[in-house]
Enzyme design. Structure first.
Site, mmCIF file in Angstrom:
data_model
loop_
_atom_site.group_PDB
_atom_site.id
_atom_site.type_symbol
_atom_site.label_atom_id
_atom_site.label_comp_id
_atom_site.label_asym_id
_atom_site.label_seq_id
_atom_site.Cartn_x
_atom_site.Cartn_y
_atom_site.Cartn_z
ATOM 1 N N TYR A 144 47.744 -61.229 -93.693
ATOM 2 C CA TYR A 144 49.026 -61.608 -94.285
ATOM 3 C C TYR A 144 49.568 -60.399 -95.034
ATOM 4 C CZ TYR A 144 52.386 -64.158 -97.239
ATOM 5 O OH TYR A 144 53.526 -64.611 -97.884
ATOM 6 N N ASP A 239 47.244 -52.228 -96.235
ATOM 7 C CA ASP A 239 47.848 -53.174 -97.176
ATOM 8 C C ASP A 239 46.776 -53.493 -98.219
ATOM 9 O OD1 ASP A 239 48.709 -55.297 -98.620
ATOM 10 O OD2 ASP A 239 49.292 -56.545 -96.908
ATOM 11 N N LYS A 267 49.950 -57.307 -106.905
ATOM 12 C CA LYS A 267 48.958 -57.997 -107.731
ATOM 13 C C LYS A 267 48.483 -57.161 -108.929
ATOM 14 C CE LYS A 267 47.730 -60.826 -103.743
ATOM 15 N NZ LYS A 267 48.269 -62.151 -103.914
HETATM 16 C C1 LIG Z 1 47.304 -58.556 -98.520
HETATM 17 C C2 LIG Z 1 48.630 -59.077 -99.000
HETATM 18 N N1 LIG Z 1 49.745 -58.436 -98.651
HETATM 19 C C3 LIG Z 1 50.949 -58.843 -99.073
HETATM 20 C C4 LIG Z 1 51.087 -59.951 -99.857
HETATM 21 C C5 LIG Z 1 52.438 -60.363 -100.322
HETATM 22 O O1 LIG Z 1 52.561 -60.189 -101.693
HETATM 23 P P1 LIG Z 1 53.581 -61.067 -102.555
HETATM 24 O O2 LIG Z 1 53.106 -62.467 -102.519
HETATM 25 O O3 LIG Z 1 53.529 -60.419 -103.904
HETATM 26 O O4 LIG Z 1 54.916 -60.901 -101.920
HETATM 27 C C6 LIG Z 1 49.940 -60.670 -100.235
HETATM 28 C C7 LIG Z 1 49.996 -61.885 -101.080
HETATM 29 O O5 LIG Z 1 50.828 -62.668 -101.091
HETATM 30 C C8 LIG Z 1 48.676 -60.224 -99.782
HETATM 31 O O6 LIG Z 1 47.576 -60.861 -100.099
HETATM 32 N N1 LIG Z 2 47.308 -65.516 -100.133
HETATM 33 C C1 LIG Z 2 48.566 -65.358 -100.817
HETATM 34 C C2 LIG Z 2 48.550 -64.021 -101.450
HETATM 35 O O1 LIG Z 2 47.579 -63.361 -101.572
HETATM 36 C C3 LIG Z 2 48.730 -66.463 -101.794
HETATM 37 C C4 LIG Z 2 49.893 -66.309 -102.719
HETATM 38 C C5 LIG Z 2 51.085 -67.077 -102.264
HETATM 39 O O2 LIG Z 2 51.457 -67.003 -101.095
HETATM 40 O O3 LIG Z 2 51.700 -67.737 -103.110
#
Ligand SMILES: Cc1ncc(COP(=O)(O)O)c(C=O)c1O
Ligand SMILES: N[C@H](C=O)CCC(=O)O
Length: 428
Positions: A144, A239, A267
């Site tokens: 993701y 990522d 994060k």
């Molecule tokens: C590996 C990774 N990339 C990107 C994202 C996207 O980050 P955000 O939720 O801050 O948009 C997340 C988490 O949501 C993630 O775990």
């Molecule tokens: N797995 C997602 C980010 O690391 C969970 C956060 C979200 O989507 O709200």
């Protein structure tokens, strides 16, 4: 545990917010029941609107590496607020945090701050396409990278939890430029690259996957990706939104001694405020506007409160020589305790762990990619989740998520968690 106020708040929220939540994984759809509404949090604990206390293994999905309401972060934000909350002008603190990040992370010269991990990954891909003048990207099933269109193809996390890993609304035109590979399968990547010679701008990967549960890379896999990228003039994008400043000060690049071409953060880098970032060597970063032609911008990017929180967090991580070892030891202790408790009760399971990331999968075979993660028994997971919640342990409400260990957890908290697993295991 009573969840009366959470239930009432959820009903009210559903009238005015789609599904009652501002991010789908919070809705508990995969496990059933009512999401608990947080009221406050401190250290290793989160307190809900009904007054229940939970030992927290979500930790805002990763940012709270040092525990909730970490005093240096809170103090830095309060102090910054007094002098204005946003200017839309450059500020000294942006350079300060950029200098620190560049000094902590290997192989980067410049970093650009944005407002989320999604923005970081979306911008990294645009930069990679602009730099290489190629259109296609390779991503891995179950990884993701946020919710921008190019990545909602076989996505992990909430996307797969809710059964829409390929989201409606993403055009065919966008989808055709995202090629899909199997995590931990270098031959599969080589085949894709060979079949699309000269067309691939970048391979983007969670170098330790965290959005199909936690899946570490197999020995040699990341090295294999580096070689394929070098041989075919493809950029390698790590990522590190989850892993950055968590698995090592310099992230997986440092941990595994592998250089990526572009690295994405989120994060931890924001200390709990909305921050993302992407970084690379000068030759790539200088392609960004205003230096170069690849456009990327943000009204609130580099926001002073967010930068103050991020800076306080990165300083704390950078200055604490024993932090990574402590986190690893706590995670290992939890792993052993959970495995013993489940084995004692003959519960078939797999536990994946690296650094301060860990996940429990209820399946027979090793979990090494999305296909094997998807074999987990979701009915068992649901029972496990609710059993733990009722014992005051808050884990992610989906089997496709990772547990995040924070330094605020004491061994007493870990023992309490293991004791809860022992009790819950009897009911599975
Ligand atoms: C590996 C990774 N990339 C990107 C994202 C996207 O980050 P955000 O939720 O801050 O948009 C997340 C988490 O949501 C993630 O775990
Ligand atoms: N797995 C997602 C980010 O690391 C969970 C956060 C979200 O989507 O709200």
């Amino acid at each position: 545990m009573l969840y009366q106020r959470s239930s009432a708040l959820f009903k009210e929220a559903q009238q005015v917010i789609p599904g009652g939540v501002n991010s789908p994984v919070r809705a508990f759809n995969a496990v059933g029941g009512t999401p608990i509404f947080a009221k406050s949090a401190k250290g290793a604990y989160v307190y809900d609107e009904d007054g229940n206390r939970f030992i927290d293994y979500i930790n805002s999905w990763g940012p709270m590496l040092l525990g909730h309401a970490f005093p240096p972060v809170v103090e830095a934000v309060i102090e910054k607020t007094q002098s204005g909350t946003s200017f839309g002008m450059p500020t000294a603190i942006e350079t300060e945090i950029a200098e620190l990040a560049v000094s902590m992370v290997p192989n980067i010269d410049k970093i650009r701050f944005v407002n989320s991990g999604t923005e970081a990954c979306m911008s990294a891909i645009r930069l990679a396409r602009g730099f290489t003048k190629k259109d296609k990207i390779i991503k891995f099933a179950g990884c993701y990278h946020g919710h921008s269109d190019s990545f909602l193809i076989a996505a992990g996390s909430g996307a797969v939890t809710f059964g829409t890993p390929n989201s409606p609304g993403v055009t065919q035109g966008t989808a055709k430029d995202t090629l899909l590979a199997r995590y931990n399968d270098i031959e599969n990547v080589k085949q894709l690259v060979d079949a699309n010679k000269g067309e691939i701008a970048a391979i983007i990967i969670e170098p330790v996957a965290g959005n199909m549960g936690c899946i570490p890379p197999k020995e040699g896999f990341l090295e294999g990706l580096r070689s394929v990228c070098d041989a075919h003039n493809v950029l390698l994008i790590f990522d590190e939104v989850m892993t950055g400043f968590r698995l090592a000060k310099g992230g997986v690049q440092e941990l595994k001694s592998i250089d990526a071409d572009i690295v994405c953060f989120g994060k931890v880098v924001g200390g709990g405020l909305p921050v993302g970032a992407f970084a690379a060597r000068n030759e790539i970063m200088n392609h960004l506007a205003p230096l170069g032609p690849v456009y990327q911008a943000g009204t609130l990017s580099g926001n002073p409160l967010a930068m103050a929180a991020g800076l306080a967090m990165l300083k704390a991580v950078n200055n604490d020589k024993g932090l990574m070892n402590r986190l690893e030891e706590k995670t290992k202790y939890l792993h052993t305790g959970i495995a013993d408790a489940l084995n004692k009760n003959n519960i078939v399971h797999q536990i994946n762990r690296i650094g301060s990331m860990i996940s429990v999968h209820f399946c027979d075979d090793a979990v090494v990619d999305f296909e094997s993660a998807a074999k987990g028994n979701n009915e068992t997971f649901k029972k496990f989740f609710h059993g733990m919640l009722n014992k005051g342990i808050y884990i992610a409400p989906s089997a496709f998520e990772t547990w995040f260990i924070t330094d605020a957890l004491t061994y007493q908290d870990l023992n309490e968690t293991i004791a809860a697993v022992e009790e819950v295991a009897k009911t599975l």
